[in-house]
Scaffold this active site. Structure first.
Site, PDB file in Angstrom:
ATOM      1  N   GLU A   1      -0.525  14.785   9.847  1.00  0.00           N
ATOM      2  CA  GLU A   1       0.537  13.836   9.682  1.00  0.00           C
ATOM      3  C   GLU A   1       1.487  14.039   8.322  1.00  0.00           C
ATOM      4  O   GLU A   1       2.689  13.516   8.200  1.00  0.00           O
ATOM      5  CB  GLU A   1      -0.396  12.330   9.425  1.00  0.00           C
TER       6      GLU A   1
ATOM      7  N   CYS B   1      -3.165  -3.391 -11.458  1.00  0.00           N
ATOM      8  CA  CYS B   1      -2.545  -4.169 -12.219  1.00  0.00           C
ATOM      9  C   CYS B   1      -2.004  -3.382 -13.198  1.00  0.00           C
ATOM     10  O   CYS B   1      -2.381  -2.243 -13.468  1.00  0.00           O
ATOM     11  CB  CYS B   1      -3.420  -5.469 -12.843  1.00  0.00           C
TER      12      CYS B   1
ATOM     13  N   TRP C   1      -2.248  -7.047  -9.152  1.00  0.00           N
ATOM     14  CA  TRP C   1      -2.684  -6.668  -7.843  1.00  0.00           C
ATOM     15  C   TRP C   1      -4.135  -7.427  -7.619  1.00  0.00           C
ATOM     16  O   TRP C   1      -5.072  -7.239  -7.796  1.00  0.00           O
ATOM     17  CB  TRP C   1      -2.830  -4.914  -7.670  1.00  0.00           C
TER      18      TRP C   1
ATOM     19  N   HIS D   1     -15.185  23.998  26.887  1.00  0.00           N
ATOM     20  CA  HIS D   1     -14.790  23.194  28.193  1.00  0.00           C
ATOM     21  C   HIS D   1     -13.179  23.063  28.484  1.00  0.00           C
ATOM     22  O   HIS D   1     -12.884  22.265  29.197  1.00  0.00           O
ATOM     23  CB  HIS D   1     -15.304  21.880  28.276  1.00  0.00           C
TER      24      HIS D   1
ATOM     25  N   ARG E   1       2.447   0.897  -9.593  1.00  0.00           N
ATOM     26  CA  ARG E   1       1.098   0.487  -9.580  1.00  0.00           C
ATOM     27  C   ARG E   1       0.666  -0.237  -8.501  1.00  0.00           C
ATOM     28  O   ARG E   1      -0.395  -0.249  -7.813  1.00  0.00           O
ATOM     29  CB  ARG E   1       0.599   0.250 -10.747  1.00  0.00           C
TER      30      ARG E   1
ATOM     31  N   ASN F   1      -6.699  -6.266 -16.688  1.00  0.00           N
ATOM     32  CA  ASN F   1      -6.809  -5.249 -15.716  1.00  0.00           C
ATOM     33  C   ASN F   1      -8.328  -4.983 -15.510  1.00  0.00           C
ATOM     34  O   ASN F   1      -9.096  -4.707 -16.310  1.00  0.00           O
ATOM     35  CB  ASN F   1      -6.236  -3.943 -15.977  1.00  0.00           C
ATOM     36  N   GLY F   2      -8.796  -4.820 -14.221  1.00  0.00           N
ATOM     37  CA  GLY F   2     -10.287  -4.640 -14.112  1.00  0.00           C
ATOM     38  C   GLY F   2     -10.911  -5.512 -13.144  1.00  0.00           C
ATOM     39  O   GLY F   2     -10.409  -6.456 -12.560  1.00  0.00           O
TER      40      GLY F   2
ATOM     41  N   LYS G   1      -5.447  14.257   8.697  1.00  0.00           N
ATOM     42  CA  LYS G   1      -4.812  14.478   7.228  1.00  0.00           C
ATOM     43  C   LYS G   1      -3.637  15.642   7.257  1.00  0.00           C
ATOM     44  O   LYS G   1      -2.524  15.592   6.850  1.00  0.00           O
ATOM     45  CB  LYS G   1      -5.726  14.893   6.472  1.00  0.00           C
TER      46      LYS G   1
ATOM     47  N   GLU H   1     -10.948  13.366  10.801  1.00  0.00           N
ATOM     48  CA  GLU H   1      -9.988  12.855   9.694  1.00  0.00           C
ATOM     49  C   GLU H   1      -9.291  14.178   9.157  1.00  0.00           C
ATOM     50  O   GLU H   1      -7.965  14.095   8.638  1.00  0.00           O
ATOM     51  CB  GLU H   1     -11.155  12.180   8.598  1.00  0.00           C
TER      52      GLU H   1
ATOM     53  N   LYS I   1       3.545   2.997   5.852  1.00  0.00           N
ATOM     54  CA  LYS I   1       2.177   2.929   5.083  1.00  0.00           C
ATOM     55  C   LYS I   1       1.460   1.832   6.237  1.00  0.00           C
ATOM     56  O   LYS I   1       0.289   1.923   6.304  1.00  0.00           O
ATOM     57  CB  LYS I   1       2.421   2.445   3.872  1.00  0.00           C
TER      58      LYS I   1
HETATM   59  O1  M6R Z   1      -3.996  -0.378   6.678  1.00  0.00           O
HETATM   60  P1  M6R Z   1      -4.897   0.296   7.928  1.00  0.00           P
HETATM   61  O2  M6R Z   1      -6.029   0.828   7.446  1.00  0.00           O
HETATM   62  O3  M6R Z   1      -5.294  -0.490   9.065  1.00  0.00           O
HETATM   63  O4  M6R Z   1      -4.091   1.481   8.717  1.00  0.00           O
HETATM   64  C1  M6R Z   1      -4.471   2.074   9.654  1.00  0.00           C
HETATM   65  C2  M6R Z   1      -3.904   3.462   9.969  1.00  0.00           C
HETATM   66  O5  M6R Z   1      -2.387   2.888  10.290  1.00  0.00           O
HETATM   67  C3  M6R Z   1      -3.956   4.425   8.740  1.00  0.00           C
HETATM   68  O6  M6R Z   1      -5.200   4.858   8.442  1.00  0.00           O
HETATM   69  C4  M6R Z   1      -3.154   5.644   9.163  1.00  0.00           C
HETATM   70  O7  M6R Z   1      -3.927   6.485  10.058  1.00  0.00           O
HETATM   71  C5  M6R Z   1      -2.801   6.746   7.951  1.00  0.00           C
HETATM   72  N1  M6R Z   1      -1.534   7.314   8.251  1.00  0.00           N
HETATM   73  C6  M6R Z   1      -3.710   7.707   7.917  1.00  0.00           C
HETATM   74  O8  M6R Z   1      -3.521   8.453   6.848  1.00  0.00           O
END
Ligand code: M6R
Length: 608
Positions: free
Chosen positions: A488, A2, A75, A504, A27, A101-102, A485, A481, A603
């Site tokens: 992507e 927020c 938010w 393998h 934000r 906020n909080g 990271k 992960e 996103k």
């Molecule tokens: O909003 P969500 O957590 O459901 O999204 C899932 C994936 O689309 C998300 O984690 C995606 O893999 C990101 N780009 C990872 O950094």
């Protein structure tokens, strides 16, 4: 998160409040509102949606004349994004207005007490409790009233407060939520972040925990919680607005990486009560928890990766069998549900199309569902039988970091709680797990302190073409992960492999100087992973290892080692992921890419 603004001075307040709020839009928010003292009453307008809606409703602020006011972008946390839940909030006779906020952690208890005293609540928010508490303690002296309220509330807050009986003043206070005061020529300001006031002043006071500020149009007074006046030094802001929106960070991703200690604290703290775990929103009796026969964790991308980790934690601690499914597979594979099945859908956005469809599929089959979701009021949050929110705050960078970390700790909390209820761990193990959980935010902070080393290392790999991440058990989950990271945001091909699986087939790809990132945090598997590191090293790989402090043995099989603070083996992912996030970030940065908005990605993936 927020955003708060406040103004008192010789100009019209509403346009300044709207302008200040617009500087806090970065934000993230889902509703907004302003309250202005019009000379006799406190007027208020609030609305869901973007600031544009509020600007239209108030005709750019013209319908709310007056020289002092407070504003807020919300938010949603407690209560979905609605006009009623938007801030500011009034007390019963609209003589006090507050923006917040909080999170007020004991708001339910306070709300029940106030309701017993006859207070009627119109919203679902924790903030409204503050408005009524201020009313309850109001004795004509705002400073004294505010301190009385502060002694009753637990949690985090930054507040802006208007008292109709004190039209020449506004008040502000904070604890664990940022707040600044700006001193201008034509008036004074409060804000949750500097950009909101930069257009008007560069002379800013940073408010510390439990400091209270009284603002008039030409004076500022600061007090401690004992109502004693204190002196504060102002700071001259030298940076410009665009830098400030990212709080000085070059990209949102780095800002969000750095917000992880707070996000993890915010997710843990409301559920850790006096050495117990209390997940009120779970909505399951102990009997129902004992009857769980199987858990499916269903998600996409990084959220799925938290599920891969959580499988080890649920199975290891609570002895409940877990299947982890990619939502896009789960929804079409006709899974076999048995009585006592629990489907947990994990999602930052709460809108991911496949995850939502998987949730609906489970519900159609009459299976109990639980959402672990970050965005309040999102589709998954609304449709799951119960929802456990992660309190990461808005995440703007496409590559998730803080949402991932909060999903992990939400899953740890559930697994430990289930283990305790099902008598799979004794009190001593339970307390030891809680102790280690509580240390995570500080340990994450510590790891963030060595970002330069990771940047230096990342800069050596800007031109690399392939990277492999390997690990066993939970270390394999971290590898997944770490690999995502990197790829992507850097567009470098990377793959995660269960370390024992390399030989393998994939090991044929290892050449001179191929980077292999080895995760070595599980003591019981050290030796096995070390052998796999040797296998790739003898074929020319450069091995970067991430391991626990003190595991010097690893240095014989690695070229570069990152050490992690000691934690319970089930929680190492929360620490190991930090250097991997930083590595991905710095490779992307070094390659000159748009870290926050990688090509082809969105996103929130709301299509199948
Ligand atoms: O909003 P969500 O957590 O459901 O999204 C899932 C994936 O689309 C998300 O984690 C995606 O893999 C990101 N780009 C990872 O950094």
């Amino acid at each position: 998160m927020c955003g708060i603004v406040g103004y008192i001075g010789s100009e019209q307040a509403a346009p300044i409040l709207l302008d200040g709020l617009s500087k806090l839009e970065y934000r993230g928010y889902d509703s907004a509102g302003i309250a202005v003292f019009n000379g006799s009453e406190i007027d208020m307008v609030k609305s869901t949606g973007k600031l544009k809606v509020l600007e239209e409703l108030t005709k750019g602020g013209a319908t709310l004349p007056g020289f002092s006011g407070i504003g807020h972008t919300r938010w949603a946390t407690h209560g979905s994004p609605t006009d009623t839940n938007a801030h500011p909030h009034y007390n019963k006779d609209c003589s006090i207005a507050v923006v917040h906020n909080g999170i007020i952690e004991n708001y339910l208890k306070l709300r029940r007490k106030l309701e017993k005293k006859g207070y009627q609540f119109v919203s679902e928010t924790d903030t409204e409790v503050l408005a009524h508490l201020l009313d309850y303690y109001y004795n004509g002296n705002p400073l004294d009233t505010i301190t009385k309220v502060l002694y009753r509330v637990e949690g985090s807050y930054a507040l802006g407060i208007l008292f109709k009986e004190h039209p020449e003043e506004i008040y502000a206070v904070r604890k664990d939520s940022p707040l600044i005061v700006g001193q201008g020529k034509e008036g004074n300001f409060i804000a949750s972040d500097v950009p909101a006031v930069l257009k008007y002043t560069r002379n800013v006071y940073f408010i510390e925990n439990q400091e209270i500020v009284r603002l008039t149009k030409d004076s500022l007074n600061f007090y401690n919680i004992d109502e004693e006046e204190i002196q504060k030094e102002s700071t001259e802001i030298e940076w410009d607005i665009s830098a400030a929106e990212k709080a000085g960070y070059e990209y949102f991703m780095l800002k969000e990486i750095y917000e992880q200690p707070q996000a993890v604290t915010d997710t843990l703290r409301p559920r850790l009560k006096e050495n117990e775990i209390l997940i009120e929103e779970l909505g399951m009796t102990e009997e129902e928890i004992r009857e769980i026969s199987k858990i499916y964790i269903v998600a996409c991308g990084s959220a799925y990766h938290t599920g891969v980790t959580a499988k080890y934690v649920f199975e290891g601690l609570a002895r409940i069998p877990v299947e982890v499914d990619l939502a896009s597979e789960f929804r079409y594979r006709n899974p076999i549900f048995q009585p006592g099945t629990l489907v947990i859908v994990v999602s930052q956005s709460g809108e991911t199309a496949d995850s939502l469809a998987a949730l609906r599929e489970a519900k159609n089959c009459g299976v109990r569902t639980l959402g672990i979701v970050n965005v309040v009021g999102s589709s998954i949050a609304r449709e799951a039988d119960n929802v456990m929110y992660t309190w990461a705050g808005p995440e703007i960078a496409v590559a998730t970091t803080k949402a991932y970390s909060t999903q992990l700790v939400a899953e740890y909390l559930l697994a430990i709680h289930f283990a305790k209820v099902r008598n799979q761990i004794d009190e001593q193990q339970f307390q030891s797990l809680l102790n280690d959980l509580k240390k995570l935010p500080d340990q994450i902070e510590l790891l963030l302190g060595s970002k330069e080393k990771l940047q230096h290392f990342a800069n050596r790999y800007l031109a690399t073409e392939h990277v492999f991440f390997i690990g066993r058990g939970i270390d394999y989950a971290i590898s997944l992960e770490g690999s995502l990271k990197l790829k992507e945001i850097s567009y470098i091909h990377s793959e995660a492999y269960a370390a024992g699986e390399l030989k393998h087939g994939t090991i044929s790809l290892i050449e001179q100087d191929t980077l292999v990132v080895a995760l070595v945090t599980q003591k019981s598997l050290y030796k096995k992973t070390l052998s796999n590191m040797q296998e790739v090293r003898t074929r020319g790989a450069f091995v970067m290892a991430v391991t626990n402090a003190g595991n010097k043995e690893v240095e014989k099989s690695a070229d570069y080692v990152v050490y992690l603070p000691e934690t319970n083996p089930y929680f190492t992912n929360s620490l190991a992921v930090i250097p991997l996030q930083l590595f991905g970030y710095y490779v992307s940065l070094g390659r000159g890419l748009d870290v926050d908005k990688p090509r082809n990605l969105a996103k929130s993936v709301t299509v199948e």
